[in-house]
Motif scaffolding. Structure first.
Motif, PDB file in Angstrom:
ATOM      1  N   GLN A  66      -2.341   9.464   9.519  1.00  0.00           N
ATOM      2  CA  GLN A  66      -1.773   8.144   9.814  1.00  0.00           C
ATOM      3  C   GLN A  66      -2.787   7.086  10.216  1.00  0.00           C
ATOM      4  N   ASN A  67      -3.805   7.500  10.933  1.00  0.00           N
ATOM      5  CA  ASN A  67      -4.729   6.483  11.420  1.00  0.00           C
ATOM      6  C   ASN A  67      -6.068   6.602  10.731  1.00  0.00           C
ATOM      7  N   ILE A  68      -6.192   5.885   9.668  1.00  0.00           N
ATOM      8  CA  ILE A  68      -7.466   5.907   8.960  1.00  0.00           C
ATOM      9  C   ILE A  68      -8.243   4.661   9.336  1.00  0.00           C
ATOM     10  N   GLN A  69      -9.547   4.760   9.178  1.00  0.00           N
ATOM     11  CA  GLN A  69     -10.381   3.600   9.473  1.00  0.00           C
ATOM     12  C   GLN A  69     -10.609   2.799   8.213  1.00  0.00           C
ATOM     13  N   ARG A  70     -10.734   1.507   8.399  1.00  0.00           N
ATOM     14  CA  ARG A  70     -10.946   0.621   7.256  1.00  0.00           C
ATOM     15  C   ARG A  70     -12.197  -0.219   7.476  1.00  0.00           C
ATOM     16  N   ALA A  71     -12.761  -0.695   6.378  1.00  0.00           N
ATOM     17  CA  ALA A  71     -13.918  -1.592   6.490  1.00  0.00           C
ATOM     18  C   ALA A  71     -13.466  -2.974   6.952  1.00  0.00           C
ATOM     19  N   GLU A  72     -14.416  -3.802   7.327  1.00  0.00           N
ATOM     20  CA  GLU A  72     -14.135  -5.189   7.732  1.00  0.00           C
ATOM     21  C   GLU A  72     -13.488  -5.968   6.584  1.00  0.00           C
ATOM     22  N   ALA A  73     -12.501  -6.752   6.907  1.00  0.00           N
ATOM     23  CA  ALA A  73     -11.817  -7.544   5.869  1.00  0.00           C
ATOM     24  C   ALA A  73     -12.781  -8.462   5.134  1.00  0.00           C
ATOM     25  N   MET A 117       5.578  11.445  -2.754  1.00  0.00           N
ATOM     26  CA  MET A 117       4.558  11.025  -1.794  1.00  0.00           C
ATOM     27  C   MET A 117       4.243   9.536  -1.862  1.00  0.00           C
ATOM     28  N   VAL A 118       4.605   8.880  -2.958  1.00  0.00           N
ATOM     29  CA  VAL A 118       4.371   7.434  -3.011  1.00  0.00           C
ATOM     30  C   VAL A 118       5.211   6.742  -1.942  1.00  0.00           C
ATOM     31  N   HIS A 119       6.446   7.194  -1.793  1.00  0.00           N
ATOM     32  CA  HIS A 119       7.294   6.624  -0.732  1.00  0.00           C
ATOM     33  C   HIS A 119       6.680   6.860   0.645  1.00  0.00           C
ATOM     34  N   VAL A 120       6.155   8.056   0.834  1.00  0.00           N
ATOM     35  CA  VAL A 120       5.519   8.373   2.117  1.00  0.00           C
ATOM     36  C   VAL A 120       4.300   7.488   2.348  1.00  0.00           C
ATOM     37  N   ALA A 121       3.545   7.285   1.292  1.00  0.00           N
ATOM     38  CA  ALA A 121       2.299   6.505   1.427  1.00  0.00           C
ATOM     39  C   ALA A 121       2.578   5.043   1.748  1.00  0.00           C
ATOM     40  N   ILE A 122       3.645   4.514   1.172  1.00  0.00           N
ATOM     41  CA  ILE A 122       3.913   3.077   1.378  1.00  0.00           C
ATOM     42  C   ILE A 122       4.088   2.762   2.862  1.00  0.00           C
ATOM     43  N   GLU A 123       4.644   3.703   3.601  1.00  0.00           N
ATOM     44  CA  GLU A 123       4.785   3.471   5.050  1.00  0.00           C
ATOM     45  C   GLU A 123       3.433   3.359   5.741  1.00  0.00           C
ATOM     46  N   GLN A 124       2.419   3.963   5.147  1.00  0.00           N
ATOM     47  CA  GLN A 124       1.082   3.962   5.771  1.00  0.00           C
ATOM     48  C   GLN A 124       0.261   2.728   5.407  1.00  0.00           C
ATOM     49  N   LEU A 125       0.796   1.901   4.520  1.00  0.00           N
ATOM     50  CA  LEU A 125       0.025   0.737   4.059  1.00  0.00           C
ATOM     51  C   LEU A 125      -0.146  -0.297   5.149  1.00  0.00           C
ATOM     52  N   GLY A 141       3.127  16.612  -1.454  1.00  0.00           N
ATOM     53  CA  GLY A 141       1.707  16.400  -1.676  1.00  0.00           C
ATOM     54  C   GLY A 141       1.134  15.947  -0.345  1.00  0.00           C
ATOM     55  N   SER A 142       0.087  15.145  -0.376  1.00  0.00           N
ATOM     56  CA  SER A 142      -0.490  14.649   0.866  1.00  0.00           C
ATOM     57  C   SER A 142      -0.851  13.178   0.741  1.00  0.00           C
ATOM     58  N   VAL A 143      -0.975  12.530   1.911  1.00  0.00           N
ATOM     59  CA  VAL A 143      -1.351  11.122   1.960  1.00  0.00           C
ATOM     60  C   VAL A 143      -2.563  10.975   2.879  1.00  0.00           C
ATOM     61  N   ASN A 144      -3.496  10.187   2.423  1.00  0.00           N
ATOM     62  CA  ASN A 144      -4.719   9.913   3.187  1.00  0.00           C
ATOM     63  C   ASN A 144      -5.559  11.169   3.435  1.00  0.00           C
ATOM     64  N   VAL A 145      -5.681  11.953   2.394  1.00  0.00           N
ATOM     65  CA  VAL A 145      -6.645  13.056   2.366  1.00  0.00           C
ATOM     66  C   VAL A 145      -7.696  12.708   1.309  1.00  0.00           C
ATOM     67  N   PRO A 146      -8.866  13.358   1.342  1.00  0.00           N
ATOM     68  CA  PRO A 146      -9.856  13.098   0.284  1.00  0.00           C
ATOM     69  C   PRO A 146      -9.306  13.516  -1.075  1.00  0.00           C
ATOM     70  N   VAL A 147      -9.571  12.706  -2.083  1.00  0.00           N
ATOM     71  CA  VAL A 147      -9.136  13.043  -3.442  1.00  0.00           C
ATOM     72  C   VAL A 147     -10.294  12.822  -4.408  1.00  0.00           C
ATOM     73  N   VAL A 148     -10.172  13.462  -5.575  1.00  0.00           N
ATOM     74  CA  VAL A 148     -11.007  13.075  -6.710  1.00  0.00           C
ATOM     75  C   VAL A 148     -10.075  12.372  -7.683  1.00  0.00           C
ATOM     76  N   CYS A 149     -10.342  11.092  -7.915  1.00  0.00           N
ATOM     77  CA  CYS A 149      -9.477  10.283  -8.783  1.00  0.00           C
ATOM     78  C   CYS A 149     -10.294   9.806  -9.985  1.00  0.00           C
ATOM     79  N   ALA A 150      -9.891  10.228 -11.176  1.00  0.00           N
ATOM     80  CA  ALA A 150     -10.595   9.814 -12.398  1.00  0.00           C
ATOM     81  C   ALA A 150     -12.087  10.074 -12.274  1.00  0.00           C
TER      82      ALA A 150
END
Lengths: 224, 224, 224, 224, 224, 224
Positions: free
Chosen positions: A7-14, A67-75, A145-154
């Motif tokens: 739930q609590n991920i860190q983000r870069a400066e806007a 999991m897309v529904h789950v992820a949207i809450e984390q946005l 599935g999972s949300v906010n875990v490391p992934v390999v995408c493309a």
């Protein structure tokens, strides 16, 4: 290993994120040493969008968009959804309803190594998507599935909170910790390019600007 | 076999080249006996361009765009750059700086059996590109290739100075020596098509215009 | 098994067909139980078209477009041509002359699991095509196929007279006998979506609207 | 441009051809400056064959194998059939009957940028084929092509009479005029490799044998 | 970011690695929660090999195999070379000379998301390779990459020292720290499978063994 | 539309099925007018198998093999499982445990437009599989599909009870009602081929046996 929502991920400066958006994918990719590109099959559904944001990652089973529904809450404002299926899939995980919801939560776009649908609506809503396919095939909601875990995408390793930059050239990821440094290099690079552009536009040759003739001759290039 | 730059290539007449551009790829391809097409994976970065020009060819190692700089010096007004990698590659050999330089030397466009980047800028500059991929992946400048040697690009054999025609249908090559004759046939074909178009638009059937009914019956076609 | 033209096929009600067009591919596909989609490689030659019509089917040999001429005679106002080659092929079976003729007979568009050419002209004529490839490669007229026989096109089984819906999301087929029922379900679905869209736009979450939290917890989803 | 059969082609010396077969594809390809390889999609139908021979080329329409019959009459002892379709195709142009006929005329194998069938029989007959696909799809005999004209096959330009080398690594073409010189280089290369193989097998490193350490250090390689 | 060689990597216990080899890819993959598979395009050059070993990773530019020489010096008994090109490439980075050298250093095999050549020799040497392509295309030695850095290979994130398992089903990676735990789960799974295999061989149905009938009925499965 | 198991399907005569197996895919395909082939991406996991049997069809969600268990109960001696996913998927739906179960129920093989795993075991068990991929990726059991409903598998429309023929050339389907007639034509064809094979082996040309010279001359073939 699945069934987790961080739930609590860190983000870069806007400001850093927005700076990277302005530089665009090709420049940022060069600035970080030619790393971080997603595969070239990731294409935008319409031309002209150029965005950057923090990755909210989704690891999803094939053909299951629960999991897309789950992820949207984390946005949070300024985020980008990044979906990697756990095995190759081109089903349409995402359409105009989910986009409506994502936009309401401040989402800037979607990067998905699978399919997307309702692309006419998404285009009208100016919600940009980079995907492997446009495909109306529906999905189920049956497996976690999972949300906010490391992934390999493309083909690119992405951590939640990494900065995603996407435009007509494709998609690039910058690790969060490097974002400020990469932005600085990208801006330096842009400044240098402006000067070169002027000289090239005037008809000067790269052969001379980059002083290549000697090295080419040494390597054995022959003019006949 | 690499490391060669051929400086004085012959080109077709400008009026012939421009005539072929007006005919477009599909007509020219038919006019020369259905030969000369590049593979269908060669797609334009934006819709609507239709060009013809003389091929300045580049044989380049995978992931190495050094020879593009060398080739730009060889460009004359009205030329088209044609790049064939020596093995399959989709790296972005070419972007807005090289386009700026190529335009300054009179180049009309790029045909590349690999990748291109900065496509938003290239679109704004109206510099058309037909490529296998859009990919921001950068290249190095470490190994020699050749300029203005015969290449096979996207399945078509191309000699330097051959006429390249490219539009939304793809890319076609016309051997320089045949260019005038092919133009004449293409124009004849176009004239014939205009007449047919009028009849078809009025509701006449190809079955009748081309007198196919007898042959179809002979072959055994059955209406049920 | 080839060499047959079926002349009197049945079609769905025009109002049903037009209703399905308004719903679009993604909605219709969901409404009929997630069946009937053609493969995602079927892409429109230009964005924005949304059509429906009755399938006039063509089974054609690779690289031979003779049967297209035969099929055009069978067209009625509101039909869509559907071409399936008997083996994989990307040749350009269809261009602006055939489109002129098809339009004159009331045809709304073409769905072809092969290639198309003259796409600039077709775009100007607003004649929409969904195809596997854009390829100028010409075809011959030497071997029979069939018209209005059952085909498998891009992975979907299609009977002549079935309803084809096509838009930016791809192509979907609805069996003629089911068309009215599917339309009703599609319209119900659309109405339901409108309500949901409003709630989602206001920031409500799908997790709550669809009451997913309980089931997710039961399945073992963990928030960390 | 089609409908031509060239009857008297020149071939390389038999001893040169057989020498090239012994060297194999990878060595010959290196020996001629890394040119002449056909695309990697050309795969053998069974492992272990290694052949060389003179190319008897076939340019054939998609799905039409008429010209194979014409080509077989042109075969001489030691030849290899090379078929390039005029547009992409994977139909099975060739099976056990044609192989029986080709063998009777001295043919050593088939290289085809399309499909082949009866592969179990061909394997039992020890008739090697390198193809793009194994596909039982039959072909017609309705349209002319050409025999012994220049072709582009799987991305390589091939003249009739050129030497084709094929083994488990794929297929390579050596222009007839260069065959003797390439053989000499290939044999020199092989001799050098034998010496290196012994040293490498004893545990010496390529870094030392090829004296790479200095250059790597100069380029900036860092051991950490 | 390239130009680095990490010399002292940690490896899993030899007994754990060998245990994982005996379990095979499919079982190990299940045992670690269906994660870690490389893409299905990674195919063995010959059937029947089943190996496990510690990953010595190579990040290499397209068409440049210089770093393979550097990596071989880093090999220890029981290691597996894992090569990921920095952009898509199918060149033949590796052949029999490099295999001779790798074997002399104790290497068990190669996993490469690119091409390999000399496959007949490699097969005779019993040196197994899993690759994206078999392609004789040679490479240069002009640009640095890195050795023993994290890579994404065929869609899987791999750290140096991770355990690689490869057999006819493909390739799987197990993070080093998890190797012992995964082995234990894999062996438990194997034991369970043996019991089930006996029952299934006797004609019992999975429907009964796994007690599925009730859940299927609840979900609405209808027998007609 | 899913969630249905049809229990009593009709099958062709065992002697007809076995006769078709002996003819093989290429001959059967020709005998039924060049129809019924599955796409060429359907490849056997090992060479040399040649089977025929009655199709027990499975329509399965992507990445969900629950219905395979359901289908196995429906198998009768001599059947072949045919699995078509409802959207493109290459997951490994099937491995050695399911094969053990299928063999116990009399199953002759599997045709699957998706992935298979445990291929080394399946090869040792002599259980042949034709698949789109070999991929260890596991599946879930969460969503219903159907058994013994019509499917489109790898581009071919298949009804339950249709005869499937599969060998090294690929897979072909013969509609149940046509099986006896197709067998007769296939056997006639085989007899004719035997005679031709003898003549071709003796060096006679197809040009003469099939009396092609006149027609080729009429079409304009020129010998130069």
């Amino acid at each position: 290993m699945s069934g987790i929502v961080v739930q609590n991920i860190q983000r870069a400066e806007a400001s850093v994120i927005d700076g990277l958006a302005r530089c665009g994918v090709a420049t940022v990719h060069e600035a970080q040493g030619r790393t971080g590109l997603l595969a070239s099959h990731m294409r935008p559904i319409y031309a002209g969008a150029r965005i950057a944001g923090s990755a909210v990652t989704i690891s999803a089973p094939p053909g299951d968009n629960w999991m897309v529904h789950v992820a949207i809450e984390q946005l949070k404002e300024g985020d980008i959804l990044v979906l990697a299926p756990t095995s190759p899939c081109e089903d349409g995980y995402f359409g105009d309803l989910l986009a409506t919801s994502a936009i309401a939560r401040g989402c800037r776009g979607l990067v998905i190594d699978a399919g997307v649908r309702d692309v006419r609506d998404l285009t009208e809503m100016s919600f940009p998507v980079w995907s492997k396919a446009v495909f109306a095939q529906g999905t189920v909601k049956a497996t976690l599935g999972s949300v906010n875990v490391p992934v390999v995408c493309a083909g690119a390793a992405i951590q939640p909170g990494d900065v995603i930059i996407a435009d007509d050239d494709g998609v690039c990821v910058v690790p969060r910790a490097n974002a400020a440094a990469v932005l600085e290099k990208a801006q330096t690079r842009e400044a240098a390019e402006t000067a070169k552009r002027t000289r090239l536009a005037a008809g000067e040759l790269g052969l001379d600007i980059y002083d290549m003739r000697g090295k080419l001759a040494t390597m054995g290039l022959k003019y006949v």
